[in-house]
Design a protein around this motif. Sequence first.
Motif, short mmCIF file in Angstrom:
data_model
loop_
_atom_site.label_atom_id
_atom_site.label_comp_id
_atom_site.label_asym_id
_atom_site.label_seq_id
_atom_site.Cartn_x
_atom_site.Cartn_y
_atom_site.Cartn_z
N GLU A 307 44.20 84.39 -53.84
CA GLU A 307 44.01 84.99 -52.52
C GLU A 307 45.33 85.46 -51.91
O GLU A 307 45.44 85.65 -50.70
N MET A 308 46.33 85.61 -52.77
CA MET A 308 47.64 86.12 -52.38
C MET A 308 48.33 85.21 -51.35
O MET A 308 49.02 85.69 -50.45
N ARG A 309 48.12 83.92 -51.53
CA ARG A 309 48.84 82.95 -50.73
C ARG A 309 49.90 82.31 -51.61
O ARG A 309 49.66 82.05 -52.80
N ILE A 310 51.07 82.05 -51.04
CA ILE A 310 52.16 81.46 -51.81
C ILE A 310 52.02 79.94 -51.68
O ILE A 310 52.45 79.35 -50.68
N ILE A 311 51.38 79.33 -52.67
CA ILE A 311 51.06 77.90 -52.57
C ILE A 311 50.76 77.38 -53.97
O ILE A 311 50.24 78.12 -54.82
N ASN A 312 51.12 76.12 -54.21
CA ASN A 312 50.68 75.45 -55.44
C ASN A 312 50.84 73.95 -55.24
O ASN A 312 51.54 73.52 -54.32
N ASP A 313 50.18 73.15 -56.08
CA ASP A 313 50.33 71.70 -55.92
C ASP A 313 51.63 71.25 -56.58
O ASP A 313 52.12 71.87 -57.53
N PHE A 314 52.18 70.18 -56.04
CA PHE A 314 53.52 69.74 -56.46
C PHE A 314 53.54 69.33 -57.93
O PHE A 314 54.53 69.56 -58.63
N GLY A 315 52.45 68.73 -58.42
CA GLY A 315 52.39 68.33 -59.83
C GLY A 315 52.56 69.53 -60.74
O GLY A 315 53.35 69.51 -61.70
N THR A 316 51.84 70.59 -60.46
CA THR A 316 51.95 71.81 -61.26
C THR A 316 53.35 72.41 -61.15
O THR A 316 53.93 72.86 -62.15
N ILE A 317 53.90 72.37 -59.95
CA ILE A 317 55.25 72.92 -59.75
C ILE A 317 56.26 72.17 -60.61
O ILE A 317 57.11 72.77 -61.27
N LYS A 318 56.15 70.85 -60.62
CA LYS A 318 57.10 70.06 -61.43
C LYS A 318 56.96 70.40 -62.92
O LYS A 318 57.96 70.54 -63.62
N ARG A 319 55.71 70.55 -63.38
CA ARG A 319 55.50 70.90 -64.79
C ARG A 319 56.06 72.30 -65.10
O ARG A 319 56.71 72.52 -66.11
N ASN A 320 55.80 73.26 -64.20
CA ASN A 320 56.24 74.63 -64.43
C ASN A 320 57.75 74.81 -64.32
O ASN A 320 58.30 75.81 -64.78
N ASN A 321 58.40 73.85 -63.66
CA ASN A 321 59.85 73.94 -63.47
C ASN A 321 60.55 72.76 -64.17
O ASN A 321 61.51 72.20 -63.65
#
Lengths: 383, 77
Positions: A307-321
């Motif tokens: 929906e073109m919102r800049i958001i993600n869950d922290f768990g996914t962020i840690k995995r992706n980074n």
Amino acid sequence: MVTTFTATELFETIESGADFILLDVRNEEDFSNFSVEGPNEIEMLNIPYFDFIERPESSVAKVPSGKPLKIVCAKEGSSEFVASVMADFGREDISHLEGGIVSWGNVLVSKRINSDSDSYEMWQFNRPGKASCSYGLVYEGEMFLFDPSRNVEFYQHFAESRGADITHTFETHLQADYISGSPLIAKETGATFVAHDGDYGSAIHEYRSLIDGESFDFSNEGGPSTLCIHSPGHTPGSTSYVIGEKYLISGDTVFIVSVGRPDLGNQVVEWAKMLYGTIKERISILPDSLLVLPGHYTDWSAEADSEMRIINDFGTIKRNNEEIYGIDDIDDFVSFIQSNMRQQPEIYGQIRKVNSGHLTPCNDEQNVMDLGKNECAASNHTS
Amino acid sequence: MKEYNDELDCSGMNCPLPILKTKMKIDTMKDGEVLRVISTDPGACNDMPAWASRVGHVLVESCEEGDKFVFYIRKGE
């Protein structure tokens, strides 16, 4: 016939994936410094307006026909001029941007983050021209703002539309890449300006100094709490806010991709170590389920949801980074930061002075200073 | 004071007028002659040099005089 469109309408057109050509008629240097970007690819041309003065026929011929043509320039006069030249050559479906590129640079797009059935409202205000986000939290007639930009009128109208008064305006840190709206909002609405001494200690503005671990609540019971977490590194006073135990307004500390660069204060080793401590001891321990609402993004396709919102869950962020969160040695972290360093835009020093109240340029000058995409991520940059 | 052959005052005009008027004026001049252009539009600071080099004129000098921007442009061949 030539018509006009607003910056908001331009965003909606880009978001819809409509087929059109964007013709930017500013000079090549200004165009290369800053141009329109949005959530979808844009078919873009840069032909300076003076080419349409010198060689109208060949310049018009460079623009493919058959698609709607949207023209932008610095202020508005030149795009209007080029639009009339195009029309004289028989082109149709031509429009130009009201207010010029500055209006695009300042436009804010609001997106509801939480469910309509929640007792409170969490809003993201995306500023595509800066690739930055501010936030609004509304509960029973009161609104908290986080990192508002200079578009004060927008926030006031928005609050009004939600039947709310702006009571607090929080800063996650002293911004270097855009001019903060908090001092002006506090002045015009009487809202409490909340910030950390680590960044605002030497500022001219009056502000309410926040303490690590304290919470701010709405007047009426039952609303979401705003918990302050001092998270130094990007700046010494950087603060993240946990909203209702569900959202993390992370400023320039956690991004969806990368983290905030700690080299803007010219003390890269010291601040990088501070950031390492913050990530390890203060941020990584937060629940993976927290939904991160960052201060910036770099790339729509990698950082926005459907929906073109800049958001993600922290768990996914840690995995992706993992290349950042996986570093387990402070010196390796400093090396990672240093290997990704690049110069900061010259204007950042001036913007900091404006944000601390030590410099007060006129409105036109502020518009010029405030134009351009952010350069705040430690990695994930194009330059 | 720099030497010039003709002068154009674009004070108060916004783009595209300063460039449009400058082009019309310089079209009436001979190759190698210098036109002094005065503008109050900050946009002219980047546009005037960009236009001149694209068209083959030479921006001999530019300076600020108070709140005015002054350009000396030699007509190219």
